[in-house]
Design a protein around this motif. Structure first.
Motif, PDB file in Angstrom:
ATOM      1  N   MET A  24       0.846  -1.170   0.000  1.00 48.31           N
ATOM      2  CA  MET A  24       0.000   0.000   0.000  1.00 48.31           C
ATOM      3  C   MET A  24       0.898   1.241   0.000  1.00 48.31           C
ATOM      4  N   THR A  25       0.611   2.156  -0.885  1.00 47.69           N
ATOM      5  CA  THR A  25       1.405   3.379  -0.971  1.00 47.69           C
ATOM      6  C   THR A  25       1.062   4.306   0.199  1.00 47.69           C
ATOM      7  N   THR A  26       1.900   5.291   0.434  1.00 47.99           N
ATOM      8  CA  THR A  26       1.650   6.261   1.499  1.00 47.99           C
ATOM      9  C   THR A  26       0.349   7.003   1.251  1.00 47.99           C
ATOM     10  N   ARG A  27       0.086   7.363   0.008  1.00 50.63           N
ATOM     11  CA  ARG A  27      -1.149   8.069  -0.331  1.00 50.63           C
ATOM     12  C   ARG A  27      -2.372   7.194  -0.047  1.00 50.63           C
ATOM     13  N   GLU A  28      -2.306   5.927  -0.424  1.00 48.50           N
ATOM     14  CA  GLU A  28      -3.418   5.009  -0.153  1.00 48.50           C
ATOM     15  C   GLU A  28      -3.639   4.857   1.351  1.00 48.50           C
ATOM     16  N   ARG A  29      -2.541   4.767   2.082  1.00 45.43           N
ATOM     17  CA  ARG A  29      -2.623   4.632   3.537  1.00 45.43           C
ATOM     18  C   ARG A  29      -3.274   5.872   4.150  1.00 45.43           C
ATOM     19  N   ARG A  30      -2.839   7.061   3.726  1.00 42.50           N
ATOM     20  CA  ARG A  30      -3.431   8.309   4.231  1.00 42.50           C
ATOM     21  C   ARG A  30      -4.923   8.366   3.907  1.00 42.50           C
ATOM     22  N   ASN A  31      -5.300   8.008   2.695  1.00 43.99           N
ATOM     23  CA  ASN A  31      -6.711   8.027   2.301  1.00 43.99           C
ATOM     24  C   ASN A  31      -7.533   7.042   3.124  1.00 43.99           C
ATOM     25  N   ARG A  32      -6.973   5.866   3.386  1.00 46.06           N
ATOM     26  CA  ARG A  32      -7.663   4.867   4.207  1.00 46.06           C
ATOM     27  C   ARG A  32      -7.876   5.401   5.615  1.00 46.06           C
ATOM     28  N   ILE A  33      -6.849   6.017   6.181  1.00 53.02           N
ATOM     29  CA  ILE A  33      -6.961   6.571   7.531  1.00 53.02           C
ATOM     30  C   ILE A  33      -7.943   7.737   7.544  1.00 53.02           C
ATOM     31  N   ARG A  34      -7.884   8.592   6.539  1.00 45.42           N
ATOM     32  CA  ARG A  34      -8.825   9.728   6.462  1.00 45.42           C
ATOM     33  C   ARG A  34     -10.266   9.257   6.412  1.00 45.42           C
ATOM     34  N   SER A  35     -10.501   8.101   5.814  1.00 49.55           N
ATOM     35  CA  SER A  35     -11.870   7.583   5.735  1.00 49.55           C
ATOM     36  C   SER A  35     -12.430   7.256   7.118  1.00 49.55           C
ATOM     37  N   LEU A  36     -11.558   7.176   8.121  1.00 49.44           N
ATOM     38  CA  LEU A  36     -11.985   6.875   9.486  1.00 49.44           C
ATOM     39  C   LEU A  36     -12.200   8.134  10.326  1.00 49.44           C
ATOM     40  N   GLU A  37     -11.955   9.319   9.759  1.00 49.07           N
ATOM     41  CA  GLU A  37     -12.140  10.559  10.515  1.00 49.07           C
ATOM     42  C   GLU A  37     -13.551  10.638  11.070  1.00 49.07           C
ATOM     43  N   GLY A  38     -13.646  11.088  12.315  1.00 46.59           N
ATOM     44  CA  GLY A  38     -14.942  11.210  12.970  1.00 46.59           C
ATOM     45  C   GLY A  38     -15.420   9.923  13.615  1.00 46.59           C
ATOM     46  N   GLN A  39     -14.672   8.852  13.443  1.00 44.49           N
ATOM     47  CA  GLN A  39     -15.055   7.542  13.978  1.00 44.49           C
ATOM     48  C   GLN A  39     -14.296   7.249  15.268  1.00 44.49           C
ATOM     49  N   SER A  40     -14.833   6.322  16.023  1.00 44.07           N
ATOM     50  CA  SER A  40     -14.129   5.769  17.170  1.00 44.07           C
ATOM     51  C   SER A  40     -13.190   4.697  16.628  1.00 44.07           C
TER      52      SER A  40
END
Length: 74
Positions: A1-17
C-alpha cells in the motif's frame, strides 16, 4: 500500500471511534479520530482519555474502527 493510499484509508476513518496500534507496542483503544494528515501535516489528531493527542503517521502500525458497543440483553 502506498503512502497516499494509507493516508486516504486513515482519512476515511475521521470522525469515527478507532483503535490504534503504535510502533512502540502501545495501543490506544476507543479514541476519536478528529483529523488525519490535513494541510500537509503527517500527524493524526486523536481524542483519547479526555485529552487531545497528536501522533505521527509513521508511528502508526495499524488503525481500525472500534467495534460498536453491544446492546445489553433484557
Amino acid at each position: 500500500m502506498t503512502t497516499r493510499e494509507r493516508r486516504n484509508r486513515i482519512r476515511s476513518l475521521e470522525g469515527q471511534s478507532v483503535c490504534v496500534a503504535l510502533a512502540d507496542g502501545t495501543r490506544l483503544d476507543d479514541c476519536q479520530l478528529v483529523s488525519a494528515c490535513r494541510h500537509g501535516t503527517r500527524t493524526l489528531w486523536l481524542y483519547a482519555n479526555g485529552a487531545d493527542r497528536f501522533v505521527a503517521l509513521d508511528m502508526i502500525v495499524d488503525i481500525w474502527e472500534s467495534a460498536a458497543p453491544r446492546a445489553r440483553a433484557s
